[in-house]
Design a protein around this motif. Sequence first.
Motif, PDB file in Angstrom:
ATOM      1  N   ARG A  33      62.806  27.091  69.853  1.00  0.00           N
ATOM      2  CA  ARG A  33      63.915  26.181  70.066  1.00  0.00           C
ATOM      3  C   ARG A  33      64.945  26.374  68.951  1.00  0.00           C
ATOM      4  NH1 ARG A  33      63.502  21.856  73.302  1.00  0.00           N
ATOM      5  NH2 ARG A  33      65.106  20.837  72.044  1.00  0.00           N
ATOM      6  N   ASP A  34      66.186  26.036  69.260  1.00  0.00           N
ATOM      7  CA  ASP A  34      67.232  25.995  68.250  1.00  0.00           C
ATOM      8  C   ASP A  34      67.435  24.535  67.850  1.00  0.00           C
ATOM      9  OD1 ASP A  34      69.751  27.691  67.108  1.00  0.00           O
ATOM     10  OD2 ASP A  34      70.370  25.645  67.583  1.00  0.00           O
ATOM     11  N   GLU A  35      67.616  24.319  66.544  1.00  0.00           N
ATOM     12  CA  GLU A  35      67.729  22.944  66.058  1.00  0.00           C
ATOM     13  C   GLU A  35      68.973  22.232  66.590  1.00  0.00           C
ATOM     14  OE1 GLU A  35      69.901  24.081  61.810  1.00  0.00           O
ATOM     15  OE2 GLU A  35      67.792  23.461  61.844  1.00  0.00           O
ATOM     16  N   GLY A  36      69.942  22.975  67.083  1.00  0.00           N
ATOM     17  CA  GLY A  36      71.153  22.359  67.602  1.00  0.00           C
ATOM     18  C   GLY A  36      71.079  21.947  69.062  1.00  0.00           C
ATOM     19  N   TRP A  37      69.990  22.292  69.753  1.00  0.00           N
ATOM     20  CA  TRP A  37      69.873  21.943  71.161  1.00  0.00           C
ATOM     21  C   TRP A  37      69.515  20.468  71.344  1.00  0.00           C
ATOM     22  CZ3 TRP A  37      66.114  26.465  72.758  1.00  0.00           C
ATOM     23  CH2 TRP A  37      66.834  27.664  72.760  1.00  0.00           C
ATOM     24  N   PRO A  38      69.994  19.856  72.429  1.00  0.00           N
ATOM     25  CA  PRO A  38      69.533  18.500  72.761  1.00  0.00           C
ATOM     26  C   PRO A  38      68.021  18.475  72.976  1.00  0.00           C
ATOM     27  CG  PRO A  38      71.500  19.062  74.022  1.00  0.00           C
ATOM     28  CD  PRO A  38      71.063  20.325  73.332  1.00  0.00           C
ATOM     29  N   ASP A  39      67.431  17.325  72.766  1.00  0.00           N
ATOM     30  CA  ASP A  39      65.972  17.206  72.816  1.00  0.00           C
ATOM     31  C   ASP A  39      65.396  17.497  74.195  1.00  0.00           C
ATOM     32  OD1 ASP A  39      65.951  16.517  70.149  1.00  0.00           O
ATOM     33  OD2 ASP A  39      65.909  14.352  70.533  1.00  0.00           O
ATOM     34  N   ASP A  40      66.187  17.306  75.258  1.00  0.00           N
ATOM     35  CA  ASP A  40      65.628  17.464  76.597  1.00  0.00           C
ATOM     36  C   ASP A  40      65.641  18.915  77.095  1.00  0.00           C
ATOM     37  OD1 ASP A  40      68.351  17.635  76.860  1.00  0.00           O
ATOM     38  OD2 ASP A  40      68.531  16.153  78.471  1.00  0.00           O
ATOM     39  N   VAL A  41      66.096  19.847  76.276  1.00  0.00           N
ATOM     40  CA  VAL A  41      65.997  21.258  76.648  1.00  0.00           C
ATOM     41  C   VAL A  41      64.526  21.663  76.629  1.00  0.00           C
ATOM     42  CG1 VAL A  41      66.499  23.630  75.930  1.00  0.00           C
ATOM     43  CG2 VAL A  41      68.288  21.889  75.817  1.00  0.00           C
ATOM     44  N   ARG A  42      64.088  22.313  77.709  1.00  0.00           N
ATOM     45  CA  ARG A  42      62.695  22.751  77.838  1.00  0.00           C
ATOM     46  C   ARG A  42      62.586  24.208  77.418  1.00  0.00           C
ATOM     47  NH1 ARG A  42      60.340  24.878  82.773  1.00  0.00           N
ATOM     48  NH2 ARG A  42      58.054  24.962  82.639  1.00  0.00           N
ATOM     49  N   ALA A  43      61.777  24.482  76.407  1.00  0.00           N
ATOM     50  CA  ALA A  43      61.589  25.846  75.921  1.00  0.00           C
ATOM     51  C   ALA A  43      60.336  26.453  76.543  1.00  0.00           C
ATOM     52  CB  ALA A  43      61.477  25.859  74.399  1.00  0.00           C
ATOM     53  N   VAL A  44      60.473  27.689  77.063  1.00  0.00           N
ATOM     54  CA  VAL A  44      59.375  28.369  77.747  1.00  0.00           C
ATOM     55  C   VAL A  44      59.224  29.772  77.168  1.00  0.00           C
ATOM     56  CG1 VAL A  44      58.627  29.338  79.961  1.00  0.00           C
ATOM     57  CG2 VAL A  44      59.639  27.064  79.876  1.00  0.00           C
ATOM     58  N   ARG A  45      58.000  30.183  77.002  1.00  0.00           N
ATOM     59  CA  ARG A  45      57.726  31.523  76.483  1.00  0.00           C
ATOM     60  C   ARG A  45      57.522  32.492  77.643  1.00  0.00           C
ATOM     61  NH1 ARG A  45      52.865  33.012  72.202  1.00  0.00           N
ATOM     62  NH2 ARG A  45      53.289  35.252  72.062  1.00  0.00           N
ATOM     63  N   ALA A  46      58.284  33.567  77.660  1.00  0.00           N
ATOM     64  CA  ALA A  46      58.125  34.607  78.680  1.00  0.00           C
ATOM     65  C   ALA A  46      58.879  35.854  78.246  1.00  0.00           C
ATOM     66  CB  ALA A  46      58.625  34.138  80.045  1.00  0.00           C
ATOM     67  N   ASP A  47      58.299  37.001  78.518  1.00  0.00           N
ATOM     68  CA  ASP A  47      58.947  38.278  78.247  1.00  0.00           C
ATOM     69  C   ASP A  47      59.598  38.752  79.533  1.00  0.00           C
ATOM     70  OD1 ASP A  47      59.697  40.879  77.679  1.00  0.00           O
ATOM     71  OD2 ASP A  47      57.873  41.350  76.575  1.00  0.00           O
ATOM     72  N   ARG A  48      60.920  38.936  79.528  1.00  0.00           N
ATOM     73  CA  ARG A  48      61.597  39.285  80.759  1.00  0.00           C
ATOM     74  C   ARG A  48      61.211  40.682  81.252  1.00  0.00           C
ATOM     75  NH1 ARG A  48      66.603  40.135  81.527  1.00  0.00           N
ATOM     76  NH2 ARG A  48      65.861  40.542  83.616  1.00  0.00           N
ATOM     77  N   GLU A  49      60.570  41.503  80.414  1.00  0.00           N
ATOM     78  CA  GLU A  49      60.085  42.795  80.880  1.00  0.00           C
ATOM     79  C   GLU A  49      58.847  42.638  81.762  1.00  0.00           C
ATOM     80  OE1 GLU A  49      61.702  45.475  80.495  1.00  0.00           O
ATOM     81  OE2 GLU A  49      63.162  44.751  79.033  1.00  0.00           O
ATOM     82  N   ASP A  50      58.260  41.470  81.742  1.00  0.00           N
ATOM     83  CA  ASP A  50      57.077  41.165  82.550  1.00  0.00           C
ATOM     84  C   ASP A  50      57.534  40.424  83.794  1.00  0.00           C
ATOM     85  OD1 ASP A  50      54.786  40.045  83.702  1.00  0.00           O
ATOM     86  OD2 ASP A  50      53.795  39.781  81.760  1.00  0.00           O
ATOM     87  N   ASP A  51      57.548  41.121  84.930  1.00  0.00           N
ATOM     88  CA  ASP A  51      58.056  40.524  86.170  1.00  0.00           C
ATOM     89  C   ASP A  51      57.318  39.243  86.531  1.00  0.00           C
ATOM     90  OD1 ASP A  51      59.695  42.711  86.271  1.00  0.00           O
ATOM     91  OD2 ASP A  51      58.716  43.673  87.978  1.00  0.00           O
TER      92      ASP A  51
END
Length: 340
Positions: A33-51
């Motif tokens: 997450r970036d500290e400047g984002w609003p709290d309701d932003v949902r952060a998800v882990r994924a590598d876009r090279e992995d379809d």
Amino acid sequence: MVVGATGQIGRAAVGVLARDGWEVTAVSRAGARDEGWPDDVRAVRADREDDAALAAAVGDGCDVLVDMVAYGPEHARQLTSLGDRVGSAVVVSSVSVYEDDKGRGFDTQQEPGGFPEYPVPITEDQRTVRPADTSYSTRKAGLERELLAAGGRLPTTLLRAGAIHGPHCRTPRELYFVKRNLDRRPRRVLAHGGTSRFHPASVHNIAELIRLAAARPGTRVLNAVDPDAPTVAEIARAIDAVMGVESESVLVEGPPPAPTVGDTPWSVPLPVVCDMSAAERELGYRPVVRYAETLPDTVAWIEGRLAGRDWREAYPKMFASYGDLFDYAAEDAFLDTVDA
């Protein structure tokens, strides 16, 4: 959904979209997450090279997918395969796809007489390089062609960004002058008479284009640059002003006098300046910042990264891309000939 959310453009775009009322899922390899984002932003882990991972992140679907890191036709096909679950897309491309009327582009610029002679300004109708797997430019062109052809299944706005600048950049061109000022270099050498113009693009202006395109789906290509295209000499003076120093620009007509002297990351023999009329017309776009206004944050970020570190450690990709930007011995040897 923003793919590449923790890169320099992604950080700005996530914040702008969230503050504009979107429910934003921020996708990155680390799921950070970036500290400047609003709290309701949902952060998800994924590598876009992995379809499979990207498809899982999309889940049941999203209204808009914003892709900062798409590169090549395979990524275009990856996105269009999700077309039944994605309403529209906004994808970052590059002005490097342009070629001039003699077939010269960014890939030919190191050849004798190979630098492109673009119209000033460049519109989106300018011809582009042929898609191939040979370079960054040809792969971006392949990305564009595939997505434009699939517009009926996935309406996509392609943003051709210029020289991107702002905090979190791994290859900040401003480093060239910031480090010289920190090293108390009283003079800098500028090739091409200091008149080179390579159109900058602030992450904040790109984020504004993303915000507008997200609300107005369509299949289109738009330039993404700042309202002004300062010369390299003007950029040097602006950075001096931010850092509170006075430096002398030693102007050299023509190309750099030596391989590591006077060749800044903006140094081009002919201007690369883009037109923004299409974005104004199609999206109602108006720039939110000018280049000089963004410099305090950029300079502060670079200074923080350099603190106590060798610049090649702080910015390894910069060193890989540009080589030795701080060959002071070669600069001083040239300046001695100027002073003789």
